[in-house]
Every structure is written in structure tokens, then in C-alpha cells.
Write a protein that holds these residues in place. Structure first.
Motif, PDB file in Angstrom:
ATOM      1  N   LEU A 109     -34.501  10.290 -23.188  1.00  0.00           N
ATOM      2  CA  LEU A 109     -35.027  10.132 -24.544  1.00  0.00           C
ATOM      3  C   LEU A 109     -36.392  10.805 -24.639  1.00  0.00           C
ATOM      4  CD1 LEU A 109     -34.324   6.303 -25.020  1.00  0.00           C
ATOM      5  CD2 LEU A 109     -32.855   8.224 -25.695  1.00  0.00           C
ATOM      6  N   GLU A 113     -39.334   7.604 -28.216  1.00  0.00           N
ATOM      7  CA  GLU A 113     -38.173   6.726 -28.271  1.00  0.00           C
ATOM      8  C   GLU A 113     -38.067   5.881 -27.009  1.00  0.00           C
ATOM      9  OE1 GLU A 113     -33.355   6.590 -28.957  1.00  0.00           O
ATOM     10  OE2 GLU A 113     -34.383   8.517 -29.210  1.00  0.00           O
ATOM     11  N   SER A 116     -40.338   3.040 -27.407  1.00  0.00           N
ATOM     12  CA  SER A 116     -39.783   2.097 -28.365  1.00  0.00           C
ATOM     13  C   SER A 116     -38.727   1.216 -27.700  1.00  0.00           C
ATOM     14  CB  SER A 116     -39.172   2.860 -29.551  1.00  0.00           C
ATOM     15  OG  SER A 116     -38.516   1.985 -30.424  1.00  0.00           O
ATOM     16  N   SER A 166     -30.803  -0.057 -32.596  1.00  0.00           N
ATOM     17  CA  SER A 166     -31.663   1.061 -32.966  1.00  0.00           C
ATOM     18  C   SER A 166     -31.359   1.484 -34.394  1.00  0.00           C
ATOM     19  CB  SER A 166     -31.456   2.241 -32.013  1.00  0.00           C
ATOM     20  OG  SER A 166     -30.170   2.793 -32.160  1.00  0.00           O
ATOM     21  N   ASN A 173     -36.796   9.535 -36.741  1.00  0.00           N
ATOM     22  CA  ASN A 173     -36.897   9.173 -35.318  1.00  0.00           C
ATOM     23  C   ASN A 173     -36.204   7.840 -35.090  1.00  0.00           C
ATOM     24  OD1 ASN A 173     -38.603  11.433 -34.731  1.00  0.00           O
ATOM     25  ND2 ASN A 173     -40.292  10.291 -35.661  1.00  0.00           N
ATOM     26  N   ARG A 174     -35.532   7.727 -33.945  1.00  0.00           N
ATOM     27  CA  ARG A 174     -34.842   6.469 -33.642  1.00  0.00           C
ATOM     28  C   ARG A 174     -35.831   5.479 -33.048  1.00  0.00           C
ATOM     29  NH1 ARG A 174     -29.432   5.892 -30.031  1.00  0.00           N
ATOM     30  NH2 ARG A 174     -30.689   7.127 -28.645  1.00  0.00           N
ATOM     31  N   ILE A 175     -35.809   4.262 -33.586  1.00  0.00           N
ATOM     32  CA  ILE A 175     -36.637   3.178 -33.059  1.00  0.00           C
ATOM     33  C   ILE A 175     -35.720   2.042 -32.629  1.00  0.00           C
ATOM     34  CG2 ILE A 175     -38.717   3.761 -34.358  1.00  0.00           C
ATOM     35  CD1 ILE A 175     -37.934   1.541 -36.356  1.00  0.00           C
TER      36      ILE A 175
END
Length: 186
Positions: A109, A113, A116, A166, A173-175
Motif C-alpha cells: 500500500l 494507506e 491508515s 475501507s 484515497n482509501r482509508i
């Protein structure tokens, strides 16, 4: 004479340290922590860990024993979450020892990410529910690698289930986040 040698040696060592430190700092500033090498065929950045897996660094007996415990916890976790989310049964879930989540997920990642995910993984829900005497946690990771379940067996025989999901933020953006509270199942 001896004092002069010590003084010269110390001065040379300090000068070498400054030169090396400046070189390292310059390369950091220049590279800005961008991927610089390949590890296991993947470009790596500063947040990447490279180590032997849980299976590689432990005896076959211990690995088998832990996998049996994690399989039990997986069944309980999936059944618990399934009662709220039927789609979970359609997913293929891989058991990842929590010590290997970097090898299986976060090394692949972006740094943001990865951080996160780690924030969710090491959340207050985990801290407030793990105790001395509990077994090592495992992460159940779905095939798309966009959802995880943190689970472990407590020393009391109960199973802890923490659902980690997620989503994309407004920037795309993926959190990662904890969905709900930790569940403790008998």
C-alpha cells in the motif's frame, strides 16, 4: 603526543560523521522517500518491513496449533458478522498472523494507506480488549484486500471480533476504519 593523536582521531571521526550524515540527508531530500528497490518483486518505500513470516520463524507444531485457533476464531467471526452483513459469506477470507500483515498487505500500500490501516489495526478497540493470556491475533483478509477482520481467542476461551472496513475519501484515497465496537463471542 598521545593527546594529539586522540584529538586528531576524534576530529576525523566527527568530520566523517558529518559528511556521511549530510550525504544521507541529501539523498533523503532528493528521493523524498520514493520507491528505490525491489523486495520480493515489489517496489518498496520507507514503510516496508521485510522479515521471515510467522510460519518460517516458528516450529511446525506452534504454527499448526495457532492456525487451528485462528480457524476457530475465523468461523466465529464470519458467523458473527454474517448476521449483520450476508455478503461476507460470498468472500474468500485468508488468515494472516497479525505479525505478518505487513508482508501480506501494508507493504503493498501507499505509505498513507498503510498508516491508515495500522491506525485501525492498533485501535483503542484492540487495546481495550486484548489481555495478558490471550492468544496472538490474526487478521482475516478478504480476496479484494479492502476489508479485514481482526480476531483472536482470549485466554478465557471467548473470541474477539473487530470489523475493519475501507472506503474512499473525497480525494479518492482509501482509508481504513473500525466498523462498530469489538464483539466478544463465547
Amino acid at each position: 603526543m598521545l593527546n594529539k593523536k586522540i584529538l586528531l582521531t576524534t576530529s576525523a571521526a566527527m568530520l566523517a560523521s558529518v559528511v556521511v550524515g549530510a550525504s544521507v540527508w541529501a539523498s533523503i531530500e532528493k528521493n523524498d522517500f520514493t520507491p528505490t528497490e525491489l523486495v520480493n518483486g515489489h517496489k518498496v518505500t520507507t514503510h516496508v518491513n521485510n522479515h521471515e513470516s510467522f510460519q518460517e520463524r516458528n516450529s511446525p507444531e506452534l504454527y499448526k496449533s495457532m492456525m487451528e485457533k485462528w480457524e476457530r476464531a475465523k468461523e466465529i467471526a464470519i458467523n458473527d458478522i454474517m448476521s449483520r452483513d450476508a455478503a461476507i459469506m460470498k468472500e474468500i477470507w485468508t488468515i494472516v498472523p497479525s505479525t505478518d500483515i505487513d508482508l501480506e498487505l501494508t507493504n503493498h500500500l501507499s505509505k498513507e494507506e498503510s498508516n491508515s490501516f495500522k491506525d485501525a489495526l492498533f485501535s483503542d478497540e484492540r487495546k481495550n480488549n486484548i489481555s495478558v493470556g490471550d492468544y496472538m491475533p490474526a487478521v482475516l483478509l478478504n480476496e479484494k484486500k479492502d476489508r479485514a477482520i481482526l480476531t483472536w481467542l482470549k485466554g478465557t476461551g471467548e473470541t474477539v471480533v473487530i470489523d475493519i472496513k475501507s472506503k474512499k475519501d473525497e480525494s479518492g484515497n482509501r482509508i481504513w476504519y473500525i466498523d462498530g465496537k469489538a464483539k466478544i463471542k463465547k
